[in-house]
Design a protein around this motif. Structure first.
Motif, PDB file in Angstrom:
ATOM      1  N   LYS A  30       0.949  -1.194  -0.006  1.00  0.00           N
ATOM      2  CA  LYS A  30      -0.028   0.061   0.096  1.00  0.00           C
ATOM      3  C   LYS A  30       0.721   1.187   0.187  1.00  0.00           C
ATOM      4  CE  LYS A  30      -2.716   2.378   3.266  1.00  0.00           C
ATOM      5  NZ  LYS A  30      -3.290   2.339   4.579  1.00  0.00           N
ATOM      6  N   GLU A  31       1.882   1.210   0.827  1.00  0.00           N
ATOM      7  CA  GLU A  31       2.935   2.458   0.982  1.00  0.00           C
ATOM      8  C   GLU A  31       3.548   2.728  -0.228  1.00  0.00           C
ATOM      9  OE1 GLU A  31       2.880   4.799   3.444  1.00  0.00           O
ATOM     10  OE2 GLU A  31       1.185   3.825   4.141  1.00  0.00           O
ATOM     11  N   ALA A  32       4.047   1.667  -0.899  1.00  0.00           N
ATOM     12  CA  ALA A  32       4.718   1.480  -2.246  1.00  0.00           C
ATOM     13  C   ALA A  32       3.800   2.300  -3.262  1.00  0.00           C
ATOM     14  CB  ALA A  32       5.424   0.322  -2.533  1.00  0.00           C
ATOM     15  N   CYS A  33       2.375   1.699  -3.357  1.00  0.00           N
ATOM     16  CA  CYS A  33       1.668   2.194  -4.474  1.00  0.00           C
ATOM     17  C   CYS A  33       1.600   3.879  -4.141  1.00  0.00           C
ATOM     18  CB  CYS A  33       0.411   1.708  -4.268  1.00  0.00           C
ATOM     19  SG  CYS A  33       0.337  -0.092  -4.974  1.00  0.00           S
ATOM     20  N   ILE A  34       1.252   4.184  -3.174  1.00  0.00           N
ATOM     21  CA  ILE A  34       0.928   5.675  -2.646  1.00  0.00           C
ATOM     22  C   ILE A  34       2.376   6.395  -2.985  1.00  0.00           C
ATOM     23  CG2 ILE A  34       0.990   7.335  -0.722  1.00  0.00           C
ATOM     24  CD1 ILE A  34      -0.871   5.281   0.855  1.00  0.00           C
ATOM     25  N   ASP A  35       3.603   5.813  -2.793  1.00  0.00           N
ATOM     26  CA  ASP A  35       4.938   6.591  -3.254  1.00  0.00           C
ATOM     27  C   ASP A  35       4.870   6.687  -4.727  1.00  0.00           C
ATOM     28  OD1 ASP A  35       5.354   6.495  -0.418  1.00  0.00           O
ATOM     29  OD2 ASP A  35       7.065   5.049  -0.480  1.00  0.00           O
ATOM     30  N   ALA A  36       4.329   5.639  -5.461  1.00  0.00           N
ATOM     31  CA  ALA A  36       4.421   5.711  -6.863  1.00  0.00           C
ATOM     32  C   ALA A  36       3.478   6.547  -7.494  1.00  0.00           C
ATOM     33  CB  ALA A  36       4.334   4.185  -7.338  1.00  0.00           C
ATOM     34  N   LEU A  37       2.355   6.817  -6.709  1.00  0.00           N
ATOM     35  CA  LEU A  37       1.235   7.741  -7.328  1.00  0.00           C
ATOM     36  C   LEU A  37       1.931   9.332  -7.032  1.00  0.00           C
ATOM     37  CD1 LEU A  37      -2.112   6.002  -6.218  1.00  0.00           C
ATOM     38  CD2 LEU A  37      -1.271   6.471  -8.346  1.00  0.00           C
ATOM     39  N   ILE A  38       2.559   9.514  -5.807  1.00  0.00           N
ATOM     40  CA  ILE A  38       3.077  10.812  -5.680  1.00  0.00           C
ATOM     41  C   ILE A  38       4.113  11.181  -6.833  1.00  0.00           C
ATOM     42  CG2 ILE A  38       4.371  12.195  -3.807  1.00  0.00           C
ATOM     43  CD1 ILE A  38       2.949  10.678  -1.717  1.00  0.00           C
ATOM     44  N   LEU A  39       4.907  10.217  -6.786  1.00  0.00           N
ATOM     45  CA  LEU A  39       6.154  10.635  -7.851  1.00  0.00           C
ATOM     46  C   LEU A  39       5.596  10.823  -9.125  1.00  0.00           C
ATOM     47  CD1 LEU A  39       8.972   8.017  -6.263  1.00  0.00           C
ATOM     48  CD2 LEU A  39       8.895  10.728  -6.145  1.00  0.00           C
ATOM     49  N   ARG A  40       4.537  10.041  -9.375  1.00  0.00           N
ATOM     50  CA  ARG A  40       4.125  10.130 -10.890  1.00  0.00           C
ATOM     51  C   ARG A  40       3.479  11.327 -11.222  1.00  0.00           C
ATOM     52  NH1 ARG A  40       2.860  10.830 -15.221  1.00  0.00           N
ATOM     53  NH2 ARG A  40       1.932   9.583 -16.860  1.00  0.00           N
ATOM     54  N   PHE A  41       2.440  11.831 -10.351  1.00  0.00           N
ATOM     55  CA  PHE A  41       1.391  12.856 -10.522  1.00  0.00           C
ATOM     56  C   PHE A  41       1.779  14.115 -10.224  1.00  0.00           C
ATOM     57  CE2 PHE A  41      -0.811   8.698 -11.424  1.00  0.00           C
ATOM     58  CZ  PHE A  41      -1.364   9.025 -12.816  1.00  0.00           C
ATOM     59  N   ASP A  42       2.619  14.334  -8.940  1.00  0.00           N
ATOM     60  CA  ASP A  42       2.985  15.569  -8.445  1.00  0.00           C
ATOM     61  C   ASP A  42       4.256  15.993  -8.929  1.00  0.00           C
ATOM     62  OD1 ASP A  42       3.324  17.708  -7.129  1.00  0.00           O
ATOM     63  OD2 ASP A  42       2.639  16.866  -5.160  1.00  0.00           O
ATOM     64  N   THR A  43       4.242  17.123 -10.045  1.00  0.00           N
ATOM     65  CA  THR A  43       5.323  17.465 -10.677  1.00  0.00           C
ATOM     66  C   THR A  43       6.444  18.045  -9.883  1.00  0.00           C
ATOM     67  OG1 THR A  43       4.187  19.353 -11.490  1.00  0.00           O
ATOM     68  CG2 THR A  43       4.024  17.465 -12.960  1.00  0.00           C
ATOM     69  N   ASP A  44       5.979  18.838  -8.892  1.00  0.00           N
ATOM     70  CA  ASP A  44       6.572  19.621  -7.812  1.00  0.00           C
ATOM     71  C   ASP A  44       7.637  18.506  -6.897  1.00  0.00           C
ATOM     72  OD1 ASP A  44       6.165  21.593  -9.094  1.00  0.00           O
ATOM     73  OD2 ASP A  44       4.381  22.126  -7.631  1.00  0.00           O
ATOM     74  N   VAL A  45       7.334  17.416  -7.115  1.00  0.00           N
ATOM     75  CA  VAL A  45       7.915  16.402  -6.069  1.00  0.00           C
ATOM     76  C   VAL A  45       9.188  15.662  -6.691  1.00  0.00           C
ATOM     77  CG1 VAL A  45       7.815  14.311  -4.534  1.00  0.00           C
ATOM     78  CG2 VAL A  45       6.008  16.117  -4.790  1.00  0.00           C
ATOM     79  N   PRO A  46      10.514  16.109  -6.593  1.00  0.00           N
ATOM     80  CA  PRO A  46      11.507  15.383  -7.387  1.00  0.00           C
ATOM     81  C   PRO A  46      11.782  13.987  -6.527  1.00  0.00           C
ATOM     82  CG  PRO A  46      12.333  17.166  -6.022  1.00  0.00           C
ATOM     83  CD  PRO A  46      10.800  17.354  -6.031  1.00  0.00           C
ATOM     84  N   GLU A  47      11.651  13.969  -5.160  1.00  0.00           N
ATOM     85  CA  GLU A  47      11.615  12.713  -4.657  1.00  0.00           C
ATOM     86  C   GLU A  47      11.197  12.443  -3.158  1.00  0.00           C
ATOM     87  OE1 GLU A  47      15.770  11.817  -3.057  1.00  0.00           O
ATOM     88  OE2 GLU A  47      16.052  14.140  -2.255  1.00  0.00           O
ATOM     89  N   LEU A  48      10.924  11.511  -2.724  1.00  0.00           N
ATOM     90  CA  LEU A  48      10.492  11.010  -1.383  1.00  0.00           C
ATOM     91  C   LEU A  48      11.419  10.172  -0.654  1.00  0.00           C
ATOM     92  CD1 LEU A  48       8.638   8.450  -1.373  1.00  0.00           C
ATOM     93  CD2 LEU A  48       6.839   9.953  -2.300  1.00  0.00           C
TER      94      LEU A  48
END
Length: 124
Positions: A30-48
């Motif tokens: 679940k956490e890996a899926c949330i991480d992937a969605l954040i990185l894919r769709f939020d263009t201001d997020v270079p990393e987490l």
């Protein structure tokens, strides 16, 4: 063994070990899926990254006049500025910040490659 309650009757249901092992990994998936969605769709997020088990989301938001603010979980931690006369980047990080100079250098490289946006009405 799982105890299943149906109406007034309590039943014991056998669950295969493979299923139990999969269910144990479900929070990680679940956490890996949330991480992937954040990185894919939020263009201001270079990393987490994770620090002491807590997700740390880095945002680099473009401002006017060749300026970017760096946020860690929506809290301001620093800035990057591009000087048009010298054509160099300068940055500042707050004290006791989880980010290091290497992190900021990576964000500067992303800005230079155009992977992080500049404000459109800004003249480089």
């Amino acid at each position: 063994m799982l105890i299943k309650i149906t109406g007034q009757q309590i039943d014991r249901v056998k669950i295969p070990f493979k299923t139990l092992r999969f269910l144990a990994y479900f929070p990680i998936i679940k956490e890996a899926c949330i991480d992937a969605l954040i990185l894919r769709f939020d263009t201001d997020v270079p990393e987490l990254f994770y620090h002491h088990g807590k997700r740390q989301v880095v945002e680099v938001r473009a401002k006017k006049y060749s300026l970017w603010h760096i946020y860690l979980n929506n809290a301001y931690v620093g800035s990057i500025q591009y000087y048009t006369f010298t054509k160099q980047f300068n940055y500042h990080l707050e004290d006791n910040c989880l980010l290091t100079d290497d992190h900021v250098q990576k964000y500067i490289a992303l800005i230079q490659r155009g992977e992080l946006k500049w404000i459109k009405d800004d003249i480089r």
